[in-house]
Design a protein around this motif. Structure first.
Motif, mmCIF file in Angstrom:
data_model
loop_
_atom_site.group_PDB
_atom_site.id
_atom_site.type_symbol
_atom_site.label_atom_id
_atom_site.label_comp_id
_atom_site.label_asym_id
_atom_site.label_seq_id
_atom_site.Cartn_x
_atom_site.Cartn_y
_atom_site.Cartn_z
ATOM 1 N N PHE A 100 -0.101 5.022 10.567
ATOM 2 C CA PHE A 100 -0.972 4.510 9.543
ATOM 3 C C PHE A 100 -1.286 3.388 9.890
ATOM 4 O O PHE A 100 -2.506 2.992 9.871
ATOM 5 C CB PHE A 100 -0.009 4.449 8.267
ATOM 6 N N MET A 101 -0.347 2.515 10.531
ATOM 7 C CA MET A 101 -0.649 1.101 10.811
ATOM 8 C C MET A 101 -1.658 0.994 11.767
ATOM 9 O O MET A 101 -2.341 -0.097 12.026
ATOM 10 C CB MET A 101 0.530 0.199 11.193
ATOM 11 N N ILE A 135 3.451 -5.096 3.799
ATOM 12 C CA ILE A 135 2.964 -5.495 5.190
ATOM 13 C C ILE A 135 2.852 -6.911 5.325
ATOM 14 O O ILE A 135 2.383 -7.664 4.355
ATOM 15 C CB ILE A 135 1.577 -4.840 5.481
ATOM 16 N N ALA A 161 5.257 -4.352 9.228
ATOM 17 C CA ALA A 161 5.182 -3.242 8.180
ATOM 18 C C ALA A 161 6.647 -2.487 7.990
ATOM 19 O O ALA A 161 7.423 -2.013 8.704
ATOM 20 C CB ALA A 161 4.302 -2.105 8.793
ATOM 21 N N SER A 218 -5.176 3.850 10.390
ATOM 22 C CA SER A 218 -5.578 3.896 8.864
ATOM 23 C C SER A 218 -5.810 2.549 8.110
ATOM 24 O O SER A 218 -6.477 2.245 7.189
ATOM 25 C CB SER A 218 -4.881 5.101 8.103
ATOM 26 N N TRP A 219 -4.853 1.821 8.583
ATOM 27 C CA TRP A 219 -4.784 0.462 7.837
ATOM 28 C C TRP A 219 -5.772 -0.465 7.842
ATOM 29 O O TRP A 219 -6.439 -0.411 9.033
ATOM 30 C CB TRP A 219 -3.432 -0.295 8.303
ATOM 31 N N ASP A 220 -6.188 -1.120 7.102
ATOM 32 C CA ASP A 220 -7.618 -2.034 6.933
ATOM 33 C C ASP A 220 -7.658 -2.834 8.456
ATOM 34 O O ASP A 220 -8.599 -3.157 8.796
ATOM 35 C CB ASP A 220 -7.522 -2.951 5.874
ATOM 36 N N ASN A 222 -3.092 -10.079 0.211
ATOM 37 C CA ASN A 222 -4.422 -9.577 0.420
ATOM 38 C C ASN A 222 -5.327 -10.506 1.200
ATOM 39 O O ASN A 222 -6.558 -10.092 1.150
ATOM 40 C CB ASN A 222 -4.950 -8.914 -0.846
ATOM 41 N N THR A 278 0.823 -1.125 -0.041
ATOM 42 C CA THR A 278 -0.028 -0.225 -0.160
ATOM 43 C C THR A 278 0.808 1.134 0.145
ATOM 44 O O THR A 278 2.052 1.114 -0.055
ATOM 45 C CB THR A 278 -0.815 0.124 1.345
ATOM 46 N N ILE A 332 1.215 5.154 1.910
ATOM 47 C CA ILE A 332 0.846 6.141 2.780
ATOM 48 C C ILE A 332 0.918 7.679 2.188
ATOM 49 O O ILE A 332 1.827 8.045 1.783
ATOM 50 C CB ILE A 332 1.444 6.314 3.927
ATOM 51 N N TYR A 372 1.626 -10.299 7.756
ATOM 52 C CA TYR A 372 0.677 -10.567 8.885
ATOM 53 C C TYR A 372 0.148 -11.980 8.831
ATOM 54 O O TYR A 372 0.206 -12.593 7.896
ATOM 55 C CB TYR A 372 -0.426 -9.553 8.786
ATOM 56 N N SER A 412 -6.207 -2.365 11.273
ATOM 57 C CA SER A 412 -5.430 -1.423 12.269
ATOM 58 C C SER A 412 -6.246 -1.871 13.737
ATOM 59 O O SER A 412 -5.692 -1.857 14.765
ATOM 60 C CB SER A 412 -5.720 -0.140 12.218
#
Length: 329
Positions: free
Chosen positions: A144-145, A51, A113, A148-150, A74, A37, A39, A53, A152
């Motif tokens: 951001f993480m 990222i 990240a 704002s991250w999906d 994703n 992504t 920022i 995870y 988060s």
């Protein structure tokens, strides 16, 4: 009869222990999701981010620049209250440069990240000397993480660590509260004019002013590998009292002892976990090179005779993962 009951009880305990063991192993090695992504930044180029995870997706081999990694692109995030590790690469580096360490951490349940530092990466080195930009960019990544991250909402904002290599090592130390003294830069480079940092920054009387470095109290643990400009922290790490794992390559040809990792070791007020790697060069902290990368960048892919980078990284990644797991309980 009692003997049979004792045997049955012992058998049940053994089965429960085995189930617990396998359950723990399964949780510790989750499939890894991966996302890329950016920022946004007002009036400036966006920051590119990779990222990794823990995920419920099914991992498969996927290209990553000149590497191949086993991830699920994703895919959904797995878990709650996940610790976060932010990664800062070295001068002219890339967000992909420590992908194997990121994979190991994500398999162990961390969100990782890695940013590509604007103006100081392999594509663009127009701001490679603007090192005061780096800690601020790292804090922007944490913002951001966690906001704002999906995913988060799944991150535990009280469990954030930072990993930095070379200039990234300087970055995470400054972001954690270190205050470099660039008055030490001139005398150091007068004595060592051919060292990398002196060649890179040598035309500047003072590469940055201390006022540019603002501590980010959200960072609770650091892994620092071969830190650039370590000597500038000689009197500037008194406020860094979080757990630190510090790595030195004993054959570092870019940032040789004793002015870098050793200087940081001496300046930290709380003794770090200090790891020295015999026969390792500076770039051995980067992920083992693919054949494609070795063809275009042999200088960062060639290790000293007798040093096995792939074997070292198995130990390195286990140690980094163990450190962060203990430090961010």
């Amino acid at each position: 009869m009692k003997r049979n009951r004792d045997y049955a009880h012992a058998l049940r305990l053994a089965i429960m222990s085995l189930l617990a063991l396998f359950g723990t192993a399964s949780a510790a090695r989750a499939d890894v999701g991966f996302a890329e992504t950016t920022i946004p930044r007002p009036n400036e180029a966006p920051i590119k981010v990779a990222i990794w995870y823990p995920s419920t997706g099914k991992a498969s081999d996927q290209p990553l620049g000149l590497f191949v990694q086993r991830v699920s692109p994703n895919a959904p995030v797995k878990g709650h209250h996940l610790p976060l590790i932010v990664v800062s690469h070295g001068t002219g580096g890339t967000r992909d440069g420590h992908y194997d360490t990121a994979l190991a951490l994500a398999e162990a349940g961390f969100v990782v990240a890695a940013l590509e530092h604007p103006g100081d990466n392999y594509r663009d080195q127009s701001r490679a000397t603007a090192i005061a930009d780096r800690p601020a960019a790292l804090s922007r990544l944490i913002d951001f993480m966690t906001k704002s991250w999906d995913g988060s909402r799944l991150i535990d904002p009280k469990r954030i660590g930072a990993f930095g290599f070379s200039a990234g090592g300087f970055t995470v130390l400054a972001a954690a509260g270190g205050q470099p003294d660039f008055g030490l830069f001139g005398p150091h480079c007068a004595a060592h004019p051919k060292l990398f940092d002196c060649v890179l920054l040598g035309r500047q009387a003072s590469p940055a002013s201390p006022g540019n470095f603002i501590a980010d109290p959200r960072i609770k643990a650091l892994v620092v590998a071969a830190p650039a400009l370590g000597f500038t922290f000689a009197r500037g790490l008194s406020s860094v009292r979080i757990p630190v794992q510090l790595w030195r390559a004993d054959a570092d040809e870019i940032l040789p002892a004793p002015d870098y990792a050793d200087a940081v070791h001496a300046a930290l007020p709380v003794a770090p976990q200090f790891e020295t790697v015999a026969n390792a060069g500076h770039f051995d902290f980067l992920a083992p090179c693919s054949t494609s990368l070795a063809a275009v960048a042999p200088s960062i892919c060639t290790s000293r005779p007798g040093f096995d980078r792939a074997l070292f990284h198995k130990r390195f990644n286990r140690s980094v993962t163990r450190f962060f797991r203990n430090a961010l309980k």
